[in-house]
Write an enzyme that holds these catalytic residues in place. Structure first.
Site, mmCIF file in Angstrom:
data_model
loop_
_atom_site.group_PDB
_atom_site.id
_atom_site.type_symbol
_atom_site.label_atom_id
_atom_site.label_comp_id
_atom_site.label_asym_id
_atom_site.label_seq_id
_atom_site.Cartn_x
_atom_site.Cartn_y
_atom_site.Cartn_z
ATOM 1 N N ASP A 1 -5.497 7.464 -5.511
ATOM 2 C CA ASP A 1 -5.706 8.883 -5.198
ATOM 3 C C ASP A 1 -6.565 9.027 -3.935
ATOM 4 O OD1 ASP A 1 -5.818 11.629 -5.450
ATOM 5 O OD2 ASP A 1 -6.742 11.648 -7.426
ATOM 6 N N ASP B 1 0.861 -1.185 0.000
ATOM 7 C CA ASP B 1 0.000 0.000 0.000
ATOM 8 C C ASP B 1 0.902 1.242 0.000
ATOM 9 O OD1 ASP B 1 -1.655 2.134 0.659
ATOM 10 O OD2 ASP B 1 -2.694 1.045 2.264
ATOM 11 N N ILE B 2 0.746 2.084 -0.995
ATOM 12 C CA ILE B 2 1.627 3.252 -1.139
ATOM 13 C C ILE B 2 1.506 4.207 0.054
ATOM 14 C CG2 ILE B 2 -0.003 4.703 -2.466
ATOM 15 C CD1 ILE B 2 3.355 4.604 -3.859
ATOM 16 N N VAL C 1 -8.250 2.707 -13.099
ATOM 17 C CA VAL C 1 -9.403 3.276 -13.814
ATOM 18 C C VAL C 1 -8.998 3.784 -15.205
ATOM 19 C CG1 VAL C 1 -11.078 5.176 -13.748
ATOM 20 C CG2 VAL C 1 -10.606 3.875 -11.690
ATOM 21 N N TYR C 2 -7.762 4.255 -15.362
ATOM 22 C CA TYR C 2 -7.323 4.805 -16.646
ATOM 23 C C TYR C 2 -7.005 3.734 -17.692
ATOM 24 C CZ TYR C 2 -7.244 9.721 -15.159
ATOM 25 O OH TYR C 2 -7.602 10.989 -14.748
ATOM 26 N N THR D 1 -2.814 2.359 -14.550
ATOM 27 C CA THR D 1 -3.226 0.969 -14.814
ATOM 28 C C THR D 1 -4.483 0.549 -14.058
ATOM 29 O OG1 THR D 1 -1.783 0.057 -13.086
ATOM 30 C CG2 THR D 1 -0.847 0.283 -15.299
HETATM 31 P P1 ADP Z 1 -5.325 5.544 -12.625
HETATM 32 O O1 ADP Z 1 -6.559 6.416 -12.688
HETATM 33 O O2 ADP Z 1 -4.041 6.298 -12.918
HETATM 34 O O3 ADP Z 1 -5.473 4.295 -13.423
HETATM 35 P P2 ADP Z 1 -5.897 4.115 -10.137
HETATM 36 O O4 ADP Z 1 -5.820 4.625 -8.751
HETATM 37 O O5 ADP Z 1 -7.246 3.722 -10.655
HETATM 38 O O6 ADP Z 1 -5.180 5.195 -11.069
HETATM 39 O O7 ADP Z 1 -4.958 2.854 -10.263
HETATM 40 C C1 ADP Z 1 -3.562 2.904 -10.386
HETATM 41 C C2 ADP Z 1 -2.960 1.683 -9.736
HETATM 42 O O8 ADP Z 1 -2.885 1.898 -8.327
HETATM 43 C C3 ADP Z 1 -3.770 0.407 -9.933
HETATM 44 O O9 ADP Z 1 -2.872 -0.629 -10.320
HETATM 45 C C4 ADP Z 1 -4.346 0.145 -8.553
HETATM 46 O O10 ADP Z 1 -4.503 -1.239 -8.297
HETATM 47 C C5 ADP Z 1 -3.287 0.725 -7.658
HETATM 48 N N1 ADP Z 1 -3.666 1.063 -6.275
HETATM 49 C C6 ADP Z 1 -4.892 1.314 -5.756
HETATM 50 N N2 ADP Z 1 -4.794 1.599 -4.427
HETATM 51 C C7 ADP Z 1 -3.464 1.539 -4.111
HETATM 52 C C8 ADP Z 1 -2.700 1.718 -2.914
HETATM 53 N N3 ADP Z 1 -3.271 2.032 -1.754
HETATM 54 N N4 ADP Z 1 -1.341 1.563 -2.983
HETATM 55 C C9 ADP Z 1 -0.735 1.264 -4.151
HETATM 56 N N5 ADP Z 1 -1.395 1.080 -5.307
HETATM 57 C C10 ADP Z 1 -2.737 1.211 -5.296
#
Ligand code: ADP
Length: 169
Positions: free
Chosen positions: A40, A16-17, A126-127, A124
């Site tokens: 986000d 988790d980032i 929603v986009y 990767t």
């Molecule tokens: P985008 O709109 O740029 O595609 P997203 O948030 O929908 O952004 O997804 C980008 C990536 O982040 C996806 O691979 C998703 O699984 C991942 N992701 C979602 N939540 C977290 C988190 N808490 N920590 C790290 N990666 C995450």
């Protein structure tokens, strides 16, 4: 896993980032810097409202660029809000825009003397960017940058789930 790029470290972890102890974390933001779902939403929830206040003052960010805010309640001192491309078949400049989103964050790190950065897999979710293609761009961009910017000690990709991790690995 970890790989040395000259004297810098490139790391892949599943996790988790929002929990990272790097000096900066990158966000996969939208061009209004208005918050959203996915990574986000997680960053704004964990970091608290001060990050959104700063985003509101900045106003927005074009696709392929990034903007800096403080890290609010996060362990990280800074958040780099990067706007990756929405995937529309791959023929609308998406590879270059994705590369530039990562590069903008790396430039912000160098400019602000940030020695460690964690990235999510930008675009990767929603986009809709196919993760294998996106991973290649993300990794080559970071590796090429580290080769000439040894002032950054650590870049960590934080992959959400084992599937994303194995694609990057
Ligand atoms: P985008 O709109 O740029 O595609 P997203 O948030 O929908 O952004 O997804 C980008 C990536 O982040 C996806 O691979 C998703 O699984 C991942 N992701 C979602 N939540 C977290 C988190 N808490 N920590 C790290 N990666 C995450």
């Amino acid at each position: 896993m970890q790989i040395k790029i000259d004297s810098s470290l490139l790391e892949l972890v599943e996790g988790d980032i929002t929990k990272q102890d790097t000096e900066a974390i990158a966000n996969a933001a939208n061009s209004n810097l208005a918050g959203g779902g996915g990574v986000d939403g997680a960053i704004h929830r964990a970091g608290g409202p001060s990050i959104m206040d700063e985003c509101g003052k900045i106003g927005g960010c074009p696709t392929g660029e990034a903007r800096l805010t403080s890290g609010g309640n996060l362990l990280a001192k800074y958040v780099f809000h990067a706007v990756g491309p929405i995937y529309r078949g791959g023929t609308h400049g998406e590879p270059e825009l994705l590369k530039n989103a990562y590069l903008s964050c790396l430039n912000l790190a160098s400019k602000n003397a940030v020695k460690s950065v964690a990235f999510p897999s930008i675009s990767t979710g929603v986009y809709g960017y196919p993760i294998k293609e996106a991973a290649k761009i993300a990794l080559t961009t970071v590796i090429d940058y580290l080769k000439t910017h040894q002032e950054i000690n650590l870049v960590r990709f934080v992959l959400f789930g084992s599937d994303a991790y194995s694609k990057y690995e």
